[in-house]
Structures are given as C-alpha cells and as structure tokens.
Design a protein around this motif. Structure first.
Motif, PDB file in Angstrom:
ATOM      1  N   ASP A 188       0.827  -1.208   0.000  1.00 50.85           N
ATOM      2  CA  ASP A 188       0.000   0.000   0.000  1.00 50.85           C
ATOM      3  C   ASP A 188       0.863   1.261   0.000  1.00 50.85           C
ATOM      4  OD1 ASP A 188      -2.184  -1.679   0.095  1.00 50.85           O
ATOM      5  OD2 ASP A 188      -2.463  -1.477   2.271  1.00 50.85           O
ATOM      6  N   VAL A 189       2.036   1.169   0.628  1.00 46.06           N
ATOM      7  CA  VAL A 189       2.940   2.326   0.713  1.00 46.06           C
ATOM      8  C   VAL A 189       3.506   2.653  -0.664  1.00 46.06           C
ATOM      9  CG1 VAL A 189       5.109   3.160   1.722  1.00 46.06           C
ATOM     10  CG2 VAL A 189       3.505   1.869   3.113  1.00 46.06           C
ATOM     11  N   LYS A 190       3.736   1.619  -1.494  1.00 43.83           N
ATOM     12  CA  LYS A 190       4.283   1.850  -2.839  1.00 43.83           C
ATOM     13  C   LYS A 190       3.435   2.838  -3.645  1.00 43.83           C
ATOM     14  CE  LYS A 190       6.715  -2.461  -3.692  1.00 43.83           C
ATOM     15  NZ  LYS A 190       6.785  -3.662  -4.537  1.00 43.83           N
ATOM     16  N   GLY A 191       2.133   2.743  -3.516  1.00 44.21           N
ATOM     17  CA  GLY A 191       1.251   3.620  -4.284  1.00 44.21           C
ATOM     18  C   GLY A 191       0.848   4.888  -3.557  1.00 44.21           C
ATOM     19  N   ASP A 192       1.245   5.052  -2.306  1.00 46.89           N
ATOM     20  CA  ASP A 192       0.848   6.211  -1.509  1.00 46.89           C
ATOM     21  C   ASP A 192       1.570   7.473  -1.986  1.00 46.89           C
ATOM     22  OD1 ASP A 192      -0.201   7.832   0.415  1.00 46.89           O
ATOM     23  OD2 ASP A 192       0.600   6.720   2.119  1.00 46.89           O
ATOM     24  N   ALA A 193       0.875   8.599  -1.969  1.00 42.84           N
ATOM     25  CA  ALA A 193       1.457   9.876  -2.390  1.00 42.84           C
ATOM     26  C   ALA A 193       2.502  10.366  -1.391  1.00 42.84           C
ATOM     27  CB  ALA A 193       0.360  10.927  -2.551  1.00 42.84           C
ATOM     28  N   SER A 231      12.520   2.967   1.122  1.00 43.39           N
ATOM     29  CA  SER A 231      13.363   2.612  -0.018  1.00 43.39           C
ATOM     30  C   SER A 231      13.729   1.136  -0.017  1.00 43.39           C
ATOM     31  CB  SER A 231      14.628   3.463  -0.023  1.00 43.39           C
ATOM     32  OG  SER A 231      15.378   3.215   1.140  1.00 43.39           O
ATOM     33  N   ILE A 232      13.724   0.514   1.149  1.00 42.85           N
ATOM     34  CA  ILE A 232      14.056  -0.905   1.247  1.00 42.85           C
ATOM     35  C   ILE A 232      12.795  -1.767   1.163  1.00 42.85           C
ATOM     36  CG2 ILE A 232      15.001  -2.679   2.783  1.00 42.85           C
ATOM     37  CD1 ILE A 232      17.124  -0.862   1.648  1.00 42.85           C
ATOM     38  N   MET A 233      11.801  -1.410   1.944  1.00 43.43           N
ATOM     39  CA  MET A 233      10.608  -2.252   2.053  1.00 43.43           C
ATOM     40  C   MET A 233       9.580  -1.993   0.944  1.00 43.43           C
ATOM     41  SD  MET A 233      11.668  -3.959   4.495  1.00 43.43           S
ATOM     42  CE  MET A 233      10.293  -5.016   4.806  1.00 43.43           C
ATOM     43  N   ALA A 234       9.603  -0.816   0.347  1.00 47.17           N
ATOM     44  CA  ALA A 234       8.657  -0.502  -0.721  1.00 47.17           C
ATOM     45  C   ALA A 234       9.386   0.182  -1.871  1.00 47.17           C
ATOM     46  CB  ALA A 234       7.548   0.394  -0.176  1.00 47.17           C
ATOM     47  N   PRO A 235      10.335  -0.532  -2.498  1.00 45.91           N
ATOM     48  CA  PRO A 235      11.111   0.100  -3.565  1.00 45.91           C
ATOM     49  C   PRO A 235      10.274   0.307  -4.819  1.00 45.91           C
ATOM     50  CG  PRO A 235      11.696  -2.203  -3.394  1.00 45.91           C
ATOM     51  CD  PRO A 235      10.750  -1.915  -2.270  1.00 45.91           C
ATOM     52  N   THR A 236      10.475   1.439  -5.443  1.00 45.53           N
ATOM     53  CA  THR A 236       9.806   1.733  -6.716  1.00 45.53           C
ATOM     54  C   THR A 236      10.835   2.327  -7.655  1.00 45.53           C
ATOM     55  OG1 THR A 236       9.167   3.917  -5.940  1.00 45.53           O
ATOM     56  CG2 THR A 236       7.541   2.170  -5.689  1.00 45.53           C
ATOM     57  N   GLY A 237      10.664   2.104  -8.937  1.00 45.99           N
ATOM     58  CA  GLY A 237      11.576   2.673  -9.916  1.00 45.99           C
ATOM     59  C   GLY A 237      12.536   1.650 -10.481  1.00 45.99           C
ATOM     60  N   LYS A 238      13.246   2.074 -11.512  1.00 47.21           N
ATOM     61  CA  LYS A 238      14.170   1.168 -12.186  1.00 47.21           C
ATOM     62  C   LYS A 238      15.395   0.836 -11.346  1.00 47.21           C
ATOM     63  CE  LYS A 238      13.132   2.018 -16.991  1.00 47.21           C
ATOM     64  NZ  LYS A 238      13.675   2.367 -18.300  1.00 47.21           N
ATOM     65  N   TRP A 239      15.809   1.719 -10.476  1.00 41.66           N
ATOM     66  CA  TRP A 239      17.016   1.493  -9.684  1.00 41.66           C
ATOM     67  C   TRP A 239      16.892   0.259  -8.801  1.00 41.66           C
ATOM     68  CZ3 TRP A 239      17.177   1.173  -4.423  1.00 41.66           C
ATOM     69  CH2 TRP A 239      16.042   1.615  -3.731  1.00 41.66           C
ATOM     70  N   ALA A 240      15.675  -0.126  -8.419  1.00 49.16           N
ATOM     71  CA  ALA A 240      15.474  -1.247  -7.508  1.00 49.16           C
ATOM     72  C   ALA A 240      15.226  -2.565  -8.228  1.00 49.16           C
ATOM     73  CB  ALA A 240      14.299  -0.951  -6.589  1.00 49.16           C
ATOM     74  N   GLU A 241      15.115  -2.552  -9.530  1.00 50.79           N
ATOM     75  CA  GLU A 241      14.807  -3.767 -10.268  1.00 50.79           C
ATOM     76  C   GLU A 241      15.994  -4.717 -10.278  1.00 50.79           C
ATOM     77  OE1 GLU A 241      13.324  -2.941 -14.167  1.00 50.79           O
ATOM     78  OE2 GLU A 241      11.747  -1.640 -13.405  1.00 50.79           O
TER      79      GLU A 241
END
Length: 172
Positions: free
Chosen positions: A20-25, A34-44
């Motif tokens: 839920d945090v990944k989509g939160d504003a 950044s660890i538990m809810a990574p988003t973006g290409k850097w975390a892939e």
C-alpha cells in the motif's frame, strides 16, 4: 456523553502493508520505504537486503542467490593461503611507500601454513632460543675473556716496567 469524533479504525500492525505504501502519495514519510517498498528502475533486480544475508564461514562460499555452499577443504585452505600472501604483499607495498622497513616473516610449514611476523615471535615464543644465538653468545663471551686477559697482561707488564730502569745503569 463522550462521542467519537472520527469513525472507523485508525489502522494497526495487522492492517499495514508495504504494498500500500508503494502507491501512496506521501510514501517518503515512511521510514524504510526505499528498502521495504522500492519503486523505480534502480530497484529492479537488486538484492536490497544484501547486508542481512549470512556471511560465509571459512571454507564456505555463497551462490548468487545467497545460499551457503560448502567448499572443498583443500581448496579452501589454498584460497586462504593465497589471501594471506596477498595481504602480506599489500602490507609490504604500503610499508615501502611509507618508507618503513619491510616486515620480517618466517614460514613454518610443519605446524601450519601460517606465517609468523617478527613481533609475534617476540611475544609468542619468548623462551625459545636458536642454536645460532647461543653459539654467538658463547663466541662473544670468549672474545671478551680474551680481551680481558690481554688487558691484565698489559697492566702487569706496564707496572713491572715502571719500577725498573731500561737504561741498564745503576743509580748510586
């Protein structure tokens, strides 16, 4: 009468999800986002929890997935010996750059394949003395005794000659 001003629940541990945090504003407001809810290409494709994985012990290796693999004991010993040689070489290069004298090392292959440095010889092997050092001490002592004998003879000769006259004349 006390009435609730807000309806519903305020949430809790059982209702919290990192997804839920990944989509939160206001995702940046959560500690550890950044660890538990990574988003973006850097975390892939990255292992973001690499530091929590078990470290391999001596004689073990890790696979890419983090699993610990037992290695061959002979191979592990050879790898450790190579690492030790590399550390020593690096230490020698650093000492040379700093203008320090090289460290004296002595190999003891009968006990282990480990090296002993000069300071460890001083602290670890205090009572052991080599035959060479005993022989050197004995020679040094003999030279000192010989020198003392010569000095005694010289003193005797000089004191005996002081009383007599070498001219051969008798004083009357």
């Amino acid at each position: 009468m006390a009435q609730r001003k807000r309806g519903g629940t305020r949430g809790g541990r059982d209702q919290f999800k990192w997804d839920d945090v990944k989509g939160d504003a206001s995702r940046q407001s959560y500690l550890g986002n950044s660890i538990m809810a990574p988003t973006g290409k850097w975390a892939e494709g990255k292992d973001l929890l690499w530091y929590t994985r078990a470290q391999p012990k001596q004689g073990e290796e890790t696979a890419k997935d983090g699993a610990v693999i037992k290695a061959d004991p002979d191979q592990a010993a050879a790898i450790e010996a190579e690492r030790q040689r590399q550390r020593e070489e690096d230490e020698d290069l650093i000492n040379a750059q700093l203008g320090l004298p090289p460290v004296k090392r002595m190999k003891i292959s009968s006990v282990t394949d480990a090296t002993i440095t000069a300071p460890s010889l001083l602290y670890g092997l205090k009572g052991s003395k080599s035959k060479k050092s005993k022989k050197e001490k004995k020679e040094k002592k003999e030279k000192k005794e010989k020198k003392e004998k010569k000095e005694k003879k010289r003193r005797r000769y000089s004191s005996a000659s002081e009383g007599s006259d070498d001219s051969g004349r008798c004083e009357v």
